[in-house]
Design a protein around this motif. Structure first.
Motif, PDB file in Angstrom:
ATOM      1  N   ILE A   1       0.769  -1.181  -0.162  1.00 21.21           N
ATOM      2  CA  ILE A   1      -0.027   0.109   0.042  1.00 21.21           C
ATOM      3  C   ILE A   1       0.910   1.209  -0.068  1.00 21.21           C
ATOM      4  N   ASP A   2       1.976   1.324   0.684  1.00 22.12           N
ATOM      5  CA  ASP A   2       2.830   2.415   0.994  1.00 22.12           C
ATOM      6  C   ASP A   2       3.907   2.538   0.152  1.00 22.12           C
ATOM      7  N   ASP A   3       4.940   3.380   0.256  1.00 28.97           N
ATOM      8  CA  ASP A   3       5.957   3.628  -0.689  1.00 28.97           C
ATOM      9  C   ASP A   3       7.544   3.176  -0.114  1.00 28.97           C
ATOM     10  N   SER A   4       7.196   2.191   0.888  1.00 25.12           N
ATOM     11  CA  SER A   4       8.486   1.531   1.525  1.00 25.12           C
ATOM     12  C   SER A   4       8.009   0.005   2.116  1.00 25.12           C
ATOM     13  N   VAL A   5       9.137  -0.723   2.048  1.00 20.80           N
ATOM     14  CA  VAL A   5       8.708  -2.101   2.843  1.00 20.80           C
ATOM     15  C   VAL A   5       8.411  -1.567   4.281  1.00 20.80           C
ATOM     16  N   GLU A   6       9.451  -1.018   5.100  1.00 17.76           N
ATOM     17  CA  GLU A   6       9.240  -0.632   6.455  1.00 17.76           C
ATOM     18  C   GLU A   6       7.606  -0.078   6.583  1.00 17.76           C
ATOM     19  N   LYS A   7       7.357   0.731   5.845  1.00 14.13           N
ATOM     20  CA  LYS A   7       5.791   1.475   5.848  1.00 14.13           C
ATOM     21  C   LYS A   7       4.594   0.327   5.637  1.00 14.13           C
TER      22      LYS A   7
ATOM     23  N   MET B   1      -2.799   0.550  11.940  1.00 14.66           N
ATOM     24  CA  MET B   1      -4.517   0.750  11.912  1.00 14.66           C
ATOM     25  C   MET B   1      -4.965  -0.171  13.167  1.00 14.66           C
ATOM     26  N   ARG B   2      -4.066  -0.755  13.787  1.00 15.77           N
ATOM     27  CA  ARG B   2      -4.688  -1.751  14.853  1.00 15.77           C
ATOM     28  C   ARG B   2      -4.178  -1.122  15.973  1.00 15.77           C
ATOM     29  N   HIS B   3      -3.579  -0.242  15.901  1.00 18.32           N
ATOM     30  CA  HIS B   3      -2.962   0.297  17.379  1.00 18.32           C
ATOM     31  C   HIS B   3      -1.843  -0.299  18.005  1.00 18.32           C
ATOM     32  N   THR B   4      -1.307  -0.962  17.354  1.00 24.04           N
ATOM     33  CA  THR B   4      -0.156  -2.085  18.000  1.00 24.04           C
ATOM     34  C   THR B   4       0.760  -1.327  18.728  1.00 24.04           C
ATOM     35  N   PRO B   5       1.095  -1.775  20.316  1.00 20.73           N
ATOM     36  CA  PRO B   5       1.925  -0.979  21.106  1.00 20.73           C
ATOM     37  C   PRO B   5       3.354  -1.541  20.514  1.00 20.73           C
ATOM     38  N   ASN B   6       4.130  -0.489  20.871  1.00 22.54           N
ATOM     39  CA  ASN B   6       5.596  -0.653  20.531  1.00 22.54           C
ATOM     40  C   ASN B   6       5.681  -0.809  19.118  1.00 22.54           C
ATOM     41  N   LEU B   7       5.120  -0.022  18.220  1.00 22.28           N
ATOM     42  CA  LEU B   7       4.971  -0.204  16.928  1.00 22.28           C
ATOM     43  C   LEU B   7       6.257  -0.257  16.056  1.00 22.28           C
ATOM     44  N   ASP B   8       7.322   0.493  16.300  1.00 20.15           N
ATOM     45  CA  ASP B   8       8.615   0.638  15.696  1.00 20.15           C
ATOM     46  C   ASP B   8       9.427  -0.585  16.034  1.00 20.15           C
ATOM     47  N   GLN B   9       9.367  -0.968  17.372  1.00 24.27           N
ATOM     48  CA  GLN B   9      10.182  -2.109  17.681  1.00 24.27           C
ATOM     49  C   GLN B   9       9.415  -3.550  16.980  1.00 24.27           C
TER      50      GLN B   9
ATOM     51  N   VAL C   1       7.865  -3.739  14.098  1.00 22.92           N
ATOM     52  CA  VAL C   1       8.253  -3.529  12.849  1.00 22.92           C
ATOM     53  C   VAL C   1       9.907  -3.965  12.625  1.00 22.92           C
ATOM     54  N   ALA C   2      10.853  -3.272  13.503  1.00 25.14           N
ATOM     55  CA  ALA C   2      12.290  -3.656  13.326  1.00 25.14           C
ATOM     56  C   ALA C   2      12.548  -5.098  13.487  1.00 25.14           C
ATOM     57  N   THR C   3      11.679  -5.855  14.108  1.00 26.91           N
ATOM     58  CA  THR C   3      11.858  -7.193  14.717  1.00 26.91           C
ATOM     59  C   THR C   3      11.355  -7.871  13.494  1.00 26.91           C
ATOM     60  N   LEU C   4      10.244  -7.547  12.700  1.00 29.93           N
ATOM     61  CA  LEU C   4       9.847  -8.584  11.533  1.00 29.93           C
ATOM     62  C   LEU C   4      10.655  -8.003  10.477  1.00 29.93           C
ATOM     63  N   LEU C   5      11.133  -6.993  10.336  1.00 29.75           N
ATOM     64  CA  LEU C   5      12.436  -6.577   9.313  1.00 29.75           C
ATOM     65  C   LEU C   5      13.576  -7.462   9.488  1.00 29.75           C
ATOM     66  N   GLU C   6      14.009  -7.584  10.474  1.00 26.46           N
ATOM     67  CA  GLU C   6      15.339  -8.447  10.912  1.00 26.46           C
ATOM     68  C   GLU C   6      14.716  -9.993  10.473  1.00 26.46           C
ATOM     69  N   ARG C   7      13.837 -10.569  11.135  1.00 25.63           N
ATOM     70  CA  ARG C   7      13.517 -12.029  10.906  1.00 25.63           C
ATOM     71  C   ARG C   7      13.333 -12.414   9.553  1.00 25.63           C
TER      72      ARG C   7
END
Length: 561
Positions: free
Chosen positions: A387-393, A401-409, A411-417
């Protein structure tokens, strides 16, 4: 024999990239060769081939240096249209090549627009070669992904080019149609055509190709015979390529008195002398699972209407129950109903009759948005999830959209995995096929679903990434998590699934454990299933059924004299 294709010191960098995708590539391919280009996702395979039909530098206008010639024509001085008379190319994103509403019209499109009077006969002949002539009156949107792939190949065959390039020829095909494509490519090669395939499946390369080009990070590592390439473990490892299963198993035996086997027939001759006796094959029964239902289908019928108002029946009174904690593989021919069943479970399709319950909730009373709270569907075409213009976004979009707590962390974990950290700023739609697949899986994993639906999750992945995905799926299982995977990757089915359901023309023709499928020749033939090399080899050697390489090696070491 003349060199039909030459590349001399070719370097190419896409706009906006700091590093070149091709680095000083020099090669030559003789007329009538059958060449496989192998390497990890993002190694430059597709970019190299786009130089051969003029898309680079005429369409992709990045920084291009060096020289490429096709039949003595410098590609910088000849238009893409003119080069298409020499080079036919089926792309990895082959659906973009389908431009007409009906199947036959699409197969005829190229010869019609070149003004060839026999355009219709050419289209019909191409469809027949690909064994999809019975679909000629269908609309494109009625086809399965595999059927669309076959149609794209038919489209280039209708022009009868001298050079045929196919990017990932079997990525979305069932085993039967994969063999159909390769046998047809071999027949074209025997007629004098130059055939180039970009391929991750070393077993097809071993049986059909003559030469192998290995690539890594934009560089050409080697251009050798198939045997020399697939026996060179050091270069294969550098390129991120696995040799055939039988070759890997033979290497682990550390015998130096015989050449390594590349095919199943060679493997049978190689391993049989090592056996001192055989044991009866034992078939496992259905494993005990949590009997809490995750999915229940009762009397489900589904059909759709064509534009001519004719009805195409997909399912008729289908009954099926799936249980919490199961790892279920859906397999069958292209068009058997696998993707349709997935979309029924997500609410994208609505049954005409019958009831579908997921975790005891009637999904007819829920919107797809409500279902998405506990059901995640990973699309067969990963770009549909961007949907967005980068992998991270893109990974963070649904979490935000689900108001996930610790969003940045998170996302960083999923990027690494998913090995995406270095790509996090890239537009996912511009990544290689395997990189897009990893991004879509990361998006799905981020939602923490109780029911995970995977539609061809390993299609277009190199073997390293495929093993990564398999390990990930094994780690995701649990008492309450159910994973349903539609796939043509039978090796993955035997090594991962606890239950196999075989669909054929919308009917369940097999439901059991993988071990029970091996000797059911009726189902294997009807559904076009070809057993994995390790399974077929253990059957030929009359060993107990081996589902993966390590089981085979362990058993064989016990049997060795």
């Amino acid at each position: 024999m003349t060199h039909q294709i030459t590349m001399t010191d070719v370097t190419f960098t896409y706009p906006g990239q700091s590093r070149p995708q091709l680095k000083h590539v020099t090669l030559s391919i003789k007329q009538g060769a059958f060449v496989a280009i192998m390497g990890g996702n993002g190694s430059g395979k597709s970019t190299l081939c786009k130089c051969l039909n003029g898309l680079i530098p005429h369409y992709y206008v990045g920084d291009y240096t060096g020289k490429t010639t096709i039949n003595s024509h410098d590609t910088t001085e000849v238009s893409v249209s003119a080069l298409s008379k020499h080079v036919g190319y089926v792309y990895q994103d082959f659906e973009n090549q389908l431009v007409s509403p009906r199947v036959l019209d699409d197969a005829c499109f190229a010869p019609l627009h070149f003004g060839l009077s026999d355009f219709k006969a050419r289209g019909e002949r191409a469809l027949e070669l690909m064994a999809i002539d019975h679909l000629k009156d269908r609309y494109i949107w009625q086809l399965s992904g595999g059927q669309k792939h076959l149609l794209a190949l038919s489209g280039i065959l209708s022009l009868n080019p001298d050079i045929i390039i196919v990017d990932e020829p079997v990525s979305q095909l069932d085993p039967f149609h994969a063999e159909v494509i390769y046998k047809q490519l071999k027949a074209l090669h025997q007629q004098g055509k130059t055939v180039i395939v970009i391929e991750h499946h070393a077993s097809f390369v071993a049986r059909y190709a003559e030469e192998v080009i290995l690539m890594s990070e934009g560089e050409l590592l080697t251009h050798t015979s198939v045997r020399e390439a697939l026996e060179n473990d050091a270069v294969l490892s550098q390129a991120g390529v696995y040799p055939p299963e039988v070759t890997m198993m033979a290497r682990k035996m550390k015998r130096h008195d015989h050449p390594l086997p590349l095919t199943i027939d060679e493997a049978e001759r190689y391993f049989r002398p090592l056996l001192k006796q055989t044991e009866e094959n034992q078939v496992e029964s259905m494993p005990t699972v949590n009997k809490n239902a995750a999915v229940q289908l009762k009397g489900v019928s589904f059909h759709y209407q064509s534009l001519e108002k004719t009805t195409h029946q997909v399912f008729d009174q289908l009954d099926l129950s799936l249980y919490q904690g199961e790892r279920v593989a859906l397999i069958g021919n292209n068009g058997a109903g696998k993707s349709s069943l997935m979309k029924l479970l997500t609410g994208q399709f609505k049954p005409k009759t019958g009831q579908i319950k997921i975790f005891n909730e009637d999904i007819n009373k829920q919107s797809p948005e409500q279902l998405a709270e506990y059901v995640t569907y990973i699309h067969q075409n990963p770009e549909h999830m961007f949907i967005d213009d980068s992998v991270e976004k893109d990974i963070g979009y649904f979490l935000k959209m689900r108001h996930t707590p610790n969003l940045d962390q998170r996302v960083a974990t999923l990027l690494e995995r998913f090995d995406l950290t270095s790509l996090k700023s890239r537009d996912a739609r511009l990544l290689s096929g395997g990189q897009m697949r990893r991004t879509s899986l990361a998006i799905g994993e981020g939602t923490s679903p109780r029911l995970l639906l995977l539609d061809e999750p390993t299609a277009t992945l190199d073997m390293v990434a495929k093993q990564h995905v398999k390990r990930l799926m094994q780690n995701q299982t649990g008492e309450e998590k159910t994973i349903v995977m539609a796939t043509h990757d039978v090796s993955l089915v035997f090594d991962w699934a606890t239950r196999v359901i075989v669909l054929n023309n919308g009917q369940i023709i097999f439901d059991g454990v993988p071990e029970q499928l091996v000797d059911d020749y009726h189902v294997l033939n009807k559904a076009g299933i070809i057993l994995p090399e390790v399974v077929e080899l253990s059957r030929r050697l009359e060993l107990p059924l081996m589902k993966n390489q390590q089981m085979f090696i362990d058993c064989l070491q016990d049997e060795v004299i």
